[in-house]
Write an enzyme that holds these catalytic residues in place. Sequence first.
Site, PDB file in Angstrom:
ATOM      1  N   CYS A   5      41.653  35.169  50.611  1.00  0.00           N
ATOM      2  CA  CYS A   5      41.678  35.385  49.170  1.00  0.00           C
ATOM      3  C   CYS A   5      43.115  35.222  48.671  1.00  0.00           C
ATOM      4  CB  CYS A   5      41.157  36.783  48.857  1.00  0.00           C
ATOM      5  SG  CYS A   5      41.469  37.344  47.175  1.00  0.00           S
ATOM      6  N   GLU A   6      43.302  34.378  47.680  1.00  0.00           N
ATOM      7  CA  GLU A   6      44.660  34.130  47.208  1.00  0.00           C
ATOM      8  C   GLU A   6      45.229  35.294  46.398  1.00  0.00           C
ATOM      9  OE1 GLU A   6      44.036  31.734  42.998  1.00  0.00           O
ATOM     10  OE2 GLU A   6      44.167  30.571  44.844  1.00  0.00           O
ATOM     11  N   HIS A   7      44.391  36.244  46.010  1.00  0.00           N
ATOM     12  CA  HIS A   7      44.869  37.378  45.218  1.00  0.00           C
ATOM     13  C   HIS A   7      45.478  38.476  46.075  1.00  0.00           C
ATOM     14  CE1 HIS A   7      41.582  36.003  42.205  1.00  0.00           C
ATOM     15  NE2 HIS A   7      42.702  35.373  41.996  1.00  0.00           N
ATOM     16  N   HIS A   8      44.926  38.676  47.289  1.00  0.00           N
ATOM     17  CA  HIS A   8      45.408  39.764  48.141  1.00  0.00           C
ATOM     18  C   HIS A   8      45.769  39.312  49.555  1.00  0.00           C
ATOM     19  CE1 HIS A   8      42.669  41.654  45.112  1.00  0.00           C
ATOM     20  NE2 HIS A   8      43.681  42.497  45.011  1.00  0.00           N
ATOM     21  N   GLN A  34      36.464  32.095  45.858  1.00  0.00           N
ATOM     22  CA  GLN A  34      35.181  31.538  46.280  1.00  0.00           C
ATOM     23  C   GLN A  34      34.638  30.536  45.267  1.00  0.00           C
ATOM     24  OE1 GLN A  34      32.333  34.456  47.669  1.00  0.00           O
ATOM     25  NE2 GLN A  34      30.604  33.106  47.272  1.00  0.00           N
ATOM     26  N   HIS A  72      33.884  39.824  50.853  1.00  0.00           N
ATOM     27  CA  HIS A  72      35.326  39.829  50.600  1.00  0.00           C
ATOM     28  C   HIS A  72      35.930  41.151  51.046  1.00  0.00           C
ATOM     29  CE1 HIS A  72      35.483  36.182  47.853  1.00  0.00           C
ATOM     30  NE2 HIS A  72      34.184  36.386  48.012  1.00  0.00           N
ATOM     31  N   CYS A 108      38.711  42.256  50.218  1.00  0.00           N
ATOM     32  CA  CYS A 108      39.393  42.920  49.109  1.00  0.00           C
ATOM     33  C   CYS A 108      38.451  43.835  48.339  1.00  0.00           C
ATOM     34  CB  CYS A 108      40.017  41.893  48.169  1.00  0.00           C
ATOM     35  SG  CYS A 108      38.841  40.721  47.465  1.00  0.00           S
TER      36      CYS A 108
END
Length: 290
Positions: free
Chosen positions: A181-184, A222, A250, A252
């Site tokens: 995941c590019e956010h976390h 995703q 996920h 996250c």
Amino acid sequence: MENSQLQTLSHGDLLSNELRQLEIHCANADISQPEQSVNDSPQQAPVRPPWPHVREGYGFRPPSGGSTPLTNRPESSSPLPDPNGLGWPAKSTVSRLNATPQERAAREKRMTSAVRTILDCIGEDPDREGLLKTPERYAQAIMWMTRGYEERLADVINDAVFAEDHDEMVLVRDIDISSLCEHHLVPFTGKVAIAYIPNQLVLGLSKLARIAETFSRRLQVQERLTKQIAIAVQEAIKPRGVAVVMEATHMCMTMRGVQKPGSITVTSCMLGCFRTQQKTREEFLTLMKK
């Protein structure tokens, strides 16, 4: 001017533009054009897309030959925004692809130093026995988990495009995928189903899984991953339609934040006849769950 505009577009903007181009192309292919008389006024020239000029074969397959019929699709309508065949490269993707061994070693050294800083900031001792080599291990691991940035789609497909007179659905389901995941920067894992209806060309079955693997081995969300797989298949063999459905869990959501173990995220992308024809879409969804 076009290049500067392209750099300001986000991944979401690029994918939205690409999907619109594919929808327009598929809709025009399904509608027969009326005959024009000599006195008919000429049609207005189509608006050029925001990406640079791209020649056929740069991204997915070699130039069309005897066994790969040429398409009538204009070259400028290809959604491939880069001439390196990487498919939606990020800011530093090309430099990583072309890095020398010395540059790769320097990059891993910087990453190792950064991980030591993280360990120190969370209250650990990066010099204790259990963590002594962790920064180096993590730098090597993250490079492996993001190796999709170094893979050209033409090399992934490797000429596995064949001329076949088959016009029924081809479906490969339960393809395992793992991404970050590019956010976390934590993993999400799941399965993807990919289907297409050929238009004189078929793709080697393993290449569907390899396309999914290439894009999943990048920092992702995703929704974007699902679209990129569908558009890559569409551009590789120009089928009548492509359908992709992905189900993933996920980390996250399960190990931090809302902490809801067992939750599953489902995303889909339908192109061509899968988007315009309900029966075709229903057949795919039925076969996918058998």
